[in-house]
Structures are given as C-alpha cells and as structure tokens.
Design a protein around this motif. Structure first.
Motif, PDB file in Angstrom:
ATOM      1  N   ILE A 259       0.818  -1.208   0.000  1.00 13.57           N
ATOM      2  CA  ILE A 259       0.000   0.000   0.000  1.00 13.57           C
ATOM      3  C   ILE A 259       0.857   1.265   0.000  1.00 13.57           C
ATOM      4  CG2 ILE A 259      -1.780   1.261   1.280  1.00 13.57           C
ATOM      5  CD1 ILE A 259      -3.058  -1.390   1.794  1.00 13.57           C
ATOM      6  N   ASP A 260       1.869   1.273   0.851  1.00  6.24           N
ATOM      7  CA  ASP A 260       2.768   2.438   0.899  1.00  6.24           C
ATOM      8  C   ASP A 260       3.577   2.572  -0.375  1.00  6.24           C
ATOM      9  OD1 ASP A 260       2.003   3.050   3.341  1.00  6.24           O
ATOM     10  OD2 ASP A 260       3.838   2.387   4.374  1.00  6.24           O
ATOM     11  N   ARG A 261       3.940   3.787  -0.678  1.00  5.44           N
ATOM     12  CA  ARG A 261       4.825   3.968  -1.819  1.00  5.44           C
ATOM     13  C   ARG A 261       6.269   3.651  -1.456  1.00  5.44           C
ATOM     14  NH1 ARG A 261       1.868   8.600  -3.155  1.00  5.44           N
ATOM     15  NH2 ARG A 261       0.644   8.284  -5.025  1.00  5.44           N
ATOM     16  N   GLY A 262       6.586   3.770  -0.188  1.00  4.06           N
ATOM     17  CA  GLY A 262       7.969   3.557   0.224  1.00  4.06           C
ATOM     18  C   GLY A 262       8.820   4.786  -0.057  1.00  4.06           C
ATOM     19  N   PRO A 263      10.080   4.750   0.356  1.00  4.06           N
ATOM     20  CA  PRO A 263      10.919   5.951   0.323  1.00  4.06           C
ATOM     21  C   PRO A 263      11.504   6.295  -1.051  1.00  4.06           C
ATOM     22  CG  PRO A 263      12.118   4.127   1.306  1.00  4.06           C
ATOM     23  CD  PRO A 263      10.742   3.625   1.035  1.00  4.06           C
ATOM     24  N   TYR A 264      11.493   5.346  -2.024  1.00  2.87           N
ATOM     25  CA  TYR A 264      12.293   5.583  -3.233  1.00  2.87           C
ATOM     26  C   TYR A 264      11.556   6.204  -4.404  1.00  2.87           C
ATOM     27  CZ  TYR A 264      15.303   2.282  -0.770  1.00  2.87           C
ATOM     28  OH  TYR A 264      16.064   1.645   0.153  1.00  2.87           O
ATOM     29  N   VAL A 265      10.324   5.805  -4.585  1.00  4.55           N
ATOM     30  CA  VAL A 265       9.688   6.092  -5.875  1.00  4.55           C
ATOM     31  C   VAL A 265       9.550   7.586  -6.130  1.00  4.55           C
ATOM     32  CG1 VAL A 265       7.282   5.870  -5.074  1.00  4.55           C
ATOM     33  CG2 VAL A 265       7.851   5.386  -7.443  1.00  4.55           C
ATOM     34  N   LYS A 266       9.271   8.337  -5.080  1.00  7.33           N
ATOM     35  CA  LYS A 266       9.063   9.768  -5.284  1.00  7.33           C
ATOM     36  C   LYS A 266      10.359  10.435  -5.746  1.00  7.33           C
ATOM     37  CE  LYS A 266       6.973  13.890  -3.171  1.00  7.33           C
ATOM     38  NZ  LYS A 266       7.704  14.732  -4.065  1.00  7.33           N
ATOM     39  N   SER A 267      11.447  10.037  -5.108  1.00 14.91           N
ATOM     40  CA  SER A 267      12.704  10.682  -5.458  1.00 14.91           C
ATOM     41  C   SER A 267      13.114  10.332  -6.891  1.00 14.91           C
ATOM     42  CB  SER A 267      13.759  10.325  -4.414  1.00 14.91           C
ATOM     43  OG  SER A 267      14.880   9.770  -5.003  1.00 14.91           O
ATOM     44  N   ILE A 268      12.880   9.100  -7.296  1.00 17.84           N
ATOM     45  CA  ILE A 268      13.199   8.746  -8.689  1.00 17.84           C
ATOM     46  C   ILE A 268      12.298   9.526  -9.650  1.00 17.84           C
ATOM     47  CG2 ILE A 268      13.157   6.882 -10.406  1.00 17.84           C
ATOM     48  CD1 ILE A 268      13.967   4.944  -8.190  1.00 17.84           C
ATOM     49  N   TYR A 269      11.044   9.543  -9.319  1.00 16.06           N
ATOM     50  CA  TYR A 269      10.068  10.229 -10.170  1.00 16.06           C
ATOM     51  C   TYR A 269      10.398  11.719 -10.306  1.00 16.06           C
ATOM     52  CZ  TYR A 269       5.542  11.819 -11.893  1.00 16.06           C
ATOM     53  OH  TYR A 269       4.557  12.387 -12.638  1.00 16.06           O
ATOM     54  N   ASP A 270      10.685  12.361  -9.164  1.00 12.44           N
ATOM     55  CA  ASP A 270      10.959  13.804  -9.193  1.00 12.44           C
ATOM     56  C   ASP A 270      12.210  14.154  -9.979  1.00 12.44           C
ATOM     57  OD1 ASP A 270       8.716  14.267  -7.761  1.00 12.44           O
ATOM     58  OD2 ASP A 270       9.716  14.506  -5.815  1.00 12.44           O
ATOM     59  N   SER A 318      10.688   0.168  -7.624  1.00 13.74           N
ATOM     60  CA  SER A 318      11.107   0.986  -6.487  1.00 13.74           C
ATOM     61  C   SER A 318      10.036   1.002  -5.397  1.00 13.74           C
ATOM     62  CB  SER A 318      11.488   2.391  -6.936  1.00 13.74           C
ATOM     63  OG  SER A 318      10.355   3.040  -7.442  1.00 13.74           O
ATOM     64  N   ILE A 319       8.788   0.839  -5.765  1.00  8.40           N
ATOM     65  CA  ILE A 319       7.732   0.733  -4.744  1.00  8.40           C
ATOM     66  C   ILE A 319       7.890  -0.581  -3.979  1.00  8.40           C
ATOM     67  CG2 ILE A 319       5.251   0.519  -4.347  1.00  8.40           C
ATOM     68  CD1 ILE A 319       4.811   2.244  -6.842  1.00  8.40           C
ATOM     69  N   VAL A 320       8.079  -1.667  -4.754  1.00  9.75           N
ATOM     70  CA  VAL A 320       8.192  -2.986  -4.128  1.00  9.75           C
ATOM     71  C   VAL A 320       9.424  -3.042  -3.215  1.00  9.75           C
ATOM     72  CG1 VAL A 320       8.485  -5.452  -4.608  1.00  9.75           C
ATOM     73  CG2 VAL A 320       6.951  -4.084  -6.017  1.00  9.75           C
ATOM     74  N   ILE A 321      10.537  -2.512  -3.713  1.00  8.51           N
ATOM     75  CA  ILE A 321      11.780  -2.507  -2.921  1.00  8.51           C
ATOM     76  C   ILE A 321      11.600  -1.631  -1.673  1.00  8.51           C
ATOM     77  CG2 ILE A 321      14.215  -1.807  -2.918  1.00  8.51           C
ATOM     78  CD1 ILE A 321      14.155  -2.425  -5.997  1.00  8.51           C
ATOM     79  N   GLY A 322      10.884  -0.534  -1.851  1.00 11.10           N
ATOM     80  CA  GLY A 322      10.619   0.366  -0.730  1.00 11.10           C
ATOM     81  C   GLY A 322       9.784  -0.287   0.372  1.00 11.10           C
ATOM     82  N   GLU A 346      21.192   3.545 -13.481  1.00  9.32           N
ATOM     83  CA  GLU A 346      21.086   4.991 -13.630  1.00  9.32           C
ATOM     84  C   GLU A 346      20.120   5.566 -12.585  1.00  9.32           C
ATOM     85  OE1 GLU A 346      20.157   5.964 -17.728  1.00  9.32           O
ATOM     86  OE2 GLU A 346      19.331   7.861 -16.999  1.00  9.32           O
ATOM     87  N   TYR A 347      19.074   4.818 -12.259  1.00  2.22           N
ATOM     88  CA  TYR A 347      18.087   5.314 -11.296  1.00  2.22           C
ATOM     89  C   TYR A 347      18.354   4.820  -9.879  1.00  2.22           C
ATOM     90  CZ  TYR A 347      15.587   6.383 -15.580  1.00  2.22           C
ATOM     91  OH  TYR A 347      15.245   6.863 -16.805  1.00  2.22           O
ATOM     92  N   PHE A 348      18.801   3.570  -9.771  1.00  5.15           N
ATOM     93  CA  PHE A 348      18.871   2.964  -8.441  1.00  5.15           C
ATOM     94  C   PHE A 348      20.111   3.375  -7.652  1.00  5.15           C
ATOM     95  CE2 PHE A 348      16.121  -0.602 -10.270  1.00  5.15           C
ATOM     96  CZ  PHE A 348      14.980   0.025  -9.826  1.00  5.15           C
ATOM     97  N   GLU A 349      21.228   3.491  -8.350  1.00  6.65           N
ATOM     98  CA  GLU A 349      22.484   3.751  -7.654  1.00  6.65           C
ATOM     99  C   GLU A 349      22.384   5.018  -6.804  1.00  6.65           C
ATOM    100  OE1 GLU A 349      25.751   3.728 -10.352  1.00  6.65           O
ATOM    101  OE2 GLU A 349      26.923   2.409  -9.032  1.00  6.65           O
ATOM    102  N   LYS A 350      21.878   6.074  -7.450  1.00 11.59           N
ATOM    103  CA  LYS A 350      21.761   7.358  -6.744  1.00 11.59           C
ATOM    104  C   LYS A 350      20.902   7.257  -5.500  1.00 11.59           C
ATOM    105  CE  LYS A 350      20.795   9.348 -10.770  1.00 11.59           C
ATOM    106  NZ  LYS A 350      20.272  10.076 -11.840  1.00 11.59           N
TER     107      LYS A 350
END
Ligand code: ADP
Ligand code: MG
Length: 702
Positions: A259-270, A318-322, A346-350
């Motif tokens: 249900i939660d987005r978790g900590p990563y997806v927003k930062s990747i998206y933004d 990134s949601i699932v990992i989050g 490119e997305y995950f390392e950062k």
C-alpha cells in the motif's frame, strides 16, 4: 447351440484409439509409414485434416482459361514425359477436357513426378495459369481421381496433405482419402463427445462425429463450415480453459498488499529528465492497483520499442523494494540483461538501492558472492538471464518478478522463477504487440496493459530501401552525418544455418568500412566475441569514441545510444519484420532526425513486401500484425514455447468470432465449475487433461 464366429468384424469395436493398422487398406507396410508420420491411431487419421478443398463449382474448362487465373481443371491425361531443353530439362504433362488441351510443367522434382501418371487417368489440376510458350500451369498441384470418386457426385472434394514417404506407399491425397473413408465406416457413427448434450445445445455446436464427418465428407459449403467451426471451437475452448483456470487460480492466491509507496519512488520520479507519457501513467496506475490488492499481480505490458517500458518497470520496482521486498528481472539474452542493468543503475544507484547483474559469463567467485547476497537480502534488485532460475539462486524475500520479452520464455522458466518467491507479483513486458485475438491465446491468463504512444520528443525515423549500387551515396551521407557529430550502426545478418559465411561477410564489411570512414573510428562486435571485448566496444560507442559500429545481430536488443541517427541494415531481405523493427528501434531515441537504410541484395516477393512495410510505417502494432499475417503464429513466436499455437485449423487473424466464442464459453465454465468436478463436465475434464496437463503449472486438477 449358436457358435460365435470370431473372425467377424462385428465383434471388433473400432474407436479413435484403435491402432491404424486395423483399418481396411492400411496393413503393416502402410501402418509403419503412417506411424512414422505421427498417424498411429484411427483418431490421428481422422484428425489428419484436408489441407484444402476442391470446390466443383470453381472448375474451369480449358478453353476458358485466362492468364493469371487460379484455376481448377478436371481432365484426362493425354501424354507425359521429360523434355530436354537448352537451359534445363523439365517434365511435361498434357491433359485434355472436352474443350481443349493444356500443358503442365515441372522443373523440380522431375524424378519423383515421372512415375505418377498413366495415360487415360482422370486428374484434377490446380494452380495459376501463366503464359510461357503458350498457356501453362507451372508446378501445379494435382489429384488423381477415381471412377467412383466423390468428385463425380460431391461438390467439395477434400485434398489431404501428404509427403514423399507417404506417397511412396500410395498414400497421396487420394490414397489418404480412401483410408479415411474406410475409417469412418469402421467407426460406424460412434465417436464420443467431450461435451454433454446440454452444453452442445447451449453453445449451438454440432456433435463431434458430425463435425468430423463434415470436414472429411462435406455435402456443401455450409456443411463444411459447420464442421470447421465446431473443430476450431474445440481447439480454442480447451486452450482457453487452460487460460481461465490459470487466471482464477492466480487470483485465488493470497498475495501481499503493498500500500505504501515507500521511500524511493518519489525521489526517482521527481528526478526524471522527462515527463511520463499518458500511457505510461495509465499503466503505472494499473500496476499500483494490482500492488495494493491482496491478490498477486499478473500483468503484461505491451509497448513498442522505445515506448518507455523500462522506466515503468523501474518505478514499479522501487515501490516494491521500498516495502522491503526483493525484485528479480529476467531477460532472454545477456546483452539485453546487461542493458537493463545499465538503465536500472542509472536510477537505483543514486538512491542507494543495491542492484546487481547475474549472467552466465560471471566468474565463479562473483557469482557465489552475488548468490549469498541475494539469500541474505543485501541485493535488492537483480537483473539476469536464465541464470536466475538455477536451483542455487535463492532469495530472502522475493516480492516481484519482471519478465522481459515474455513470449521468449517457456512456461517452465516462468514457473521456476515464480517459485523462488511466495506468490510474487508478476510483471511481464513485450515489445511485440499482437492482435487481441492472438493475445487471448498467448497471454490469456494475464491482465494486459498497453503503452500505445511514444514519448513526445521523438521524431519519426525515415526509412529507405537501397540497392547495392546506391551504397556509395549512402556511405557519403553517413560520412556527412558523422561529421556533424552523429553516430551510426551497420548491421549484418547472422542466421544460424550460414553462420560462418555471415561472420565472414560482417568482417569483410567491417574492413571495407574502416577504409571508407577513415576519418572516424569504426568498431566491430559479434556474438562470438568475449563479453569483455564486446562491452569495451559498446562502452566506446556510448562515449562516442567509436562513431560507426559494425555488428552482427547481437545488437538487436537493448542498446540505447541516443546520439546514433543512422542504422544501415545489410541484406535486409533476410530479416523478419519484427526483427527489422527491433533493429530500427535502436535509433531515433534522441532529439535528432534518424534514418534507417535497408540494403536489399536479393529480391523476392516476400522480401519486397516486408521492406515496403518497413518503409511505410514506424508503428510496431501494424508491423507485428503484418508479420503475423506473413508467417503465422507458430513461426512468429518460435514454435518451441508455443507448441499449442500450431493449430491445425485456427487462423488467429481471421477467426476472431470463434476465438471469442470459445473464450467466453471456457471462462464461463471456469466460473461455474472451477475444478471441473461436475459430473456433467467429465468429458471436458478428460479431454482437457489429455491435452494440457503438462501446462497446468500450479493449478491442481486431477
Ligand atoms: P522500451 O519500451 O523499448 O524498453 P525504453 O524504456 O528503453 O523503451 O525507453 C527508450 C528511451 O526513451 C530511454 O532512453 C528512456 O529513458 C526514454 N524515455 C522513456 N520514457 C520517456 C518519456 N516519457 N519521455 C521522454 N523519454 C522517455
Ligand atoms: Mg526495453
């Protein structure tokens, strides 16, 4: 007292299971050959369907033939023999009807055809009328006809597929027709039906026996169509039953609710450097709902090359990992896996997400470390090839699997990966969009999302066919483009049968181009190269240290170099449509105009058709549609994984009505009786298990 005379046929009950040798006219010698050709039982014989039908109403008289006619001619054999000729000997057959004479000619298979005829035989000939020293039919199909042959009474004559071996024991089309008639006599009206009478009535289907009889001995077109419809329905119904059972089975499993987005997806998206397309957003919303639900996701994304599936996979992961689950992505080739890995990094390392690559080419030590880190959960997302499904690859908490180019994997491979988690979410992707009716057959157990638009900044690629003599011009153009800072790909075909020659051609091409583009760096990669060497060349291409990369088809998938604007494909006539489209998808990824040049070295009707389609459209949906029409689904997908598409009767392009009927009816049955336990459905269940037991994966039906 009565005695039973035991040699009477009446005591022998012929069924579809009966051995073929008991049919009148078969016997041991023919039986052996039939069995070699997978016709072992009476059922196999009766399911040996006509390849086409000769409709008496389309028969033409010889006098009325015109050039270009696709004609059926009924006549008598007047003469035949091998003729010497300046260039090439040929076999000529002369037939006549009451209106005139016609010559038929064979250039190939002369020794085989030579002993097939007798003067005076009745014969049916069909083929295209050509002008070649008079009206002729070249390499016609033919069928010898009996006096008592149905052609004299019936309007529609079935013509059966045969081959040299079968023909050598007299089982040409006519021979096969005879033993099929005998088989029907032996069966004597008794063929069990899988469906109960109520079902037949509700679905408006004719009985099994009637349908089979209609297909082999049609009275007229309607009768034939009735039979064909029922048999097509059968093929499709059981396949859809499989899809339906799988689908409800998956939906009956308890998945996790994410249900939660978790900590990563927003930062990747933004931090994306582009805006998502509406299609991408729509698909992400669908995925989001799947993740939130307590049923495991089972979704396929169809989207053309370059439509941006990777970023969708990245955001979903990134949601699932989050939520503290691991993700595994499986791709069909090492190069594709590597490319995904690079895009993912490119997305995950950062974002501090630990993403790794598992392919066969890794050293043992690296592999072992990696496997340990998967087991203890240090690795959060892994990209790999089939290497992922090895037994010793274990996860701490596998929450989602992503399968790229899903149709290139077998059921078994998917299953092995799925089993590494506990009801993981499944996200499959394919760049080969297919028509809806076929999608039902291939991915009928999945929910389907479609990305049907390309990112806005794309400029359509200009595609041109070139003759070899135009190549100098093409090279000059490439030189000019490279001078302005662009890069090019030159691709040579590599087809397995002629691999050595192909490799040679690529190498010769490479050496030639080095001279022609002497102001630039020209690189070369092929599949036989060591991975490190290949990687080095790719890296140089990425850094623009190489301006022109010559390659065999290893480049087909994955490569993403937005600065490259030219794709030259050598011997383009040797590639399939989908493959050409995939190759072309390597360019046109940046903001500059891109060009695809298809060098045509051999001209056949088929090749010209394909290349013209490429010139006309960039739309992957149209292209795969055309490809399917040209090749049929078996070849389109590669038959290995899709044996079940080798339908004897169904044409996935043309039979949409019966496809939909069978699907609705099968899904309805699955809803009413999901374990097929109802006594009424016993016949259906037996027939289903006979055909599809091995494909049931996890569904438990016994
Ligand atoms: P494919 O669907 O073939 O896997 P990719 O995911 O590799 O396509 O995307 C192709 C290229 O387009 C990548 O360089 C990617 O970063 C870029 N891209 C993806 N989505 C968009 C978008 N919405 N706008 C602009 N570029 C995009
Ligand atoms: Mg991709």
């Amino acid at each position: 007292m009565t005695t039973i005379i035991s040699n009477s046929d009446e005591y022998y009950n012929t069924t579809l299971e009966t051995d073929i040798i008991y049919i009148k006219g078969v016997g041991p010698a023919r039986g052996k050959i039939l069995k070699k050709n997978n016709i072992s039982s009476v059922g196999d014989l009766i399911y040996h369907f006509p390849r086409k039908y000769l409709d008496r109403t389309t028969i033409k008289t010889i006098r009325n033939l015109r050039i270009g006619d696709e004609a059926v001619i009924l006549g008598q054999i007047d003469a035949f023999g091998v003729k010497p000729a300046k260039k090439r000997r040929f076999f000529q057959l002369t037939i006549s009807d009451s209106t005139g004479k016609l010559n038929c000619v064979w250039f190939r298979g002369i020794s085989w055809i030579s002993d097939k005829f007798q003067i005076g035989d009745a014969i049916a000939i069909f083929g295209k009328v050509e002008f070649y020293n008079g009206l002729k039919i070249i390499h016609p199909e033919f069928d010898l006809i009996d006096e008592e042959d149905p052609i004299n009474t019936q309007r529609i004559i079935p013509l059966y597929p045969s081959n040299q071996e079968l023909k050598s024991v007299g089982l040409d089309s006519r021979g096969i027709r005879r033993i099929i008639i005998n088989a029907f006599e032996a069966i004597n009206n008794k063929i069990d039906d899988f469906y109960n009478p109520k079902f037949l009535k509700a679905e408006g289907l004719h009985s099994h026996y009637d349908a089979l009889e209609a297909v082999h001995q049609p009275n007229d077109k309607n009768h034939l169509n009735m039979g064909l419809y029922r048999l097509k329905f059968d093929e499709l119904f059981f396949l859809q039953l499989l899809m339906g059972l799988k689908k409800i089975y998956i939906k009956s499993k308890k998945g996790k609710k994410i249900i939660d987005r978790g900590p990563y997806v927003k930062s990747i998206y933004d931090n994306l450097s582009f805006e998502l397309t509406n299609s991408q957003i729509k698909v992400l919303k669908e995925i989001r709902l799947d993740l939130k639900s307590d049923k495991p996701m089972n979704r396929l994304i169809q989207g053309d090359v370059g439509s941006g599936k990777t970023i969708v996979a990245v955001l979903a992961s990134s949601i699932v990992i989050g939520n503290n689950f691991q993700v595994a992505m499986m791709a069909p080739t090492e190069i594709l896996a590597e490319q995904h890995y690079i895009s993912f990094q490119e997305y995950f390392e950062k974002n501090g997400i630990n993403c790794e690559l598992l392919i066969g080419a890794l050293a043992d030590k690296e592999k072992n470390d990696l496997k340990n880190n998967l087991k203890n959960g240090v690795v959060q997302i892994i990209v790999g090839t089939h290497a992922l499904i090895q037994k010793d690859v274990k996860f701490k908490n596998l929450g989602m699997i992503i399968i790229d180019e899903q149709h290139r994997f077998g059921v078994e491979h998917r299953k092995l990966l799925i089993e590494k988690g506990y009801n993981p979410e499944i996200l499959a992707m394919t760049a080969t969009p297919i028509p809806r009716t076929l999608a039902f057959a291939v991915h009928g157990d999945m929910d389907i999302s479609i990305i049907d638009e390309l990112p806005k900044n794309r400029i359509p690629i200009i595609t041109k066919i070139a003759e070899p003599k135009q190549l100098d011009e093409v090279y000059a153009f490439m030189n000019k483009e490279m001078k302005t800072g662009r890069q090019c790909f030159v691709v040579y075909p590599l087809i397995e049968e002629s691999e050595k020659l192909d490799l040679q051609a690529a190498e010769v091409g490479y050496n030639k181009l080095k001279k022609i583009f002497k102001d630039f760096e020209v690189g070369y990669i092929h599949g036989r190269m060591k991975k490190e060497e290949r990687d080095m060349q790719m890296q140089k291409m990425l850094n623009n240290e190489i301006q022109c990369l010559v390659s065999t088809t290893v480049i087909e998938v994955g490569v993403n170099i937005p600065n490259s604007t030219i794709m030259l494909i050598e011997n383009a006539e040797r590639f399939g449509l989908t493959q050409l489209h995939q190759l072309r998808g390597r360019i046109g990824r940046g903001s500059k105009q891109s060009y695809c040049v298809l060098v045509k070295r051999k001209s056949t009707d088929d090749a010209s058709l394909r290349l013209n389609i490429m010139e006309k459209t960039n739309d992957g949906f149209i292209i795969s549609d055309e490809d399917l029409k040209l090749r049929g689904p078996g070849e389109f997908f590669g038959t290995k994984q899709h044996g079940h598409l080798k339908s004897k009767l169904v044409n996935y392009m043309a039979d949409s009505k019966v496809i939909k009927h069978a699907r609705d009816s099968a899904f309805n049955l699955v809803r009413l009786d999901p374990e097929l336990n109802d006594k009424q459905n016993k016949g259906i269940k037996l027939q289903f298990l006979r055909n599809y037991k091995s494909m049931l994966e996890f569904v438990n039906i016994n």
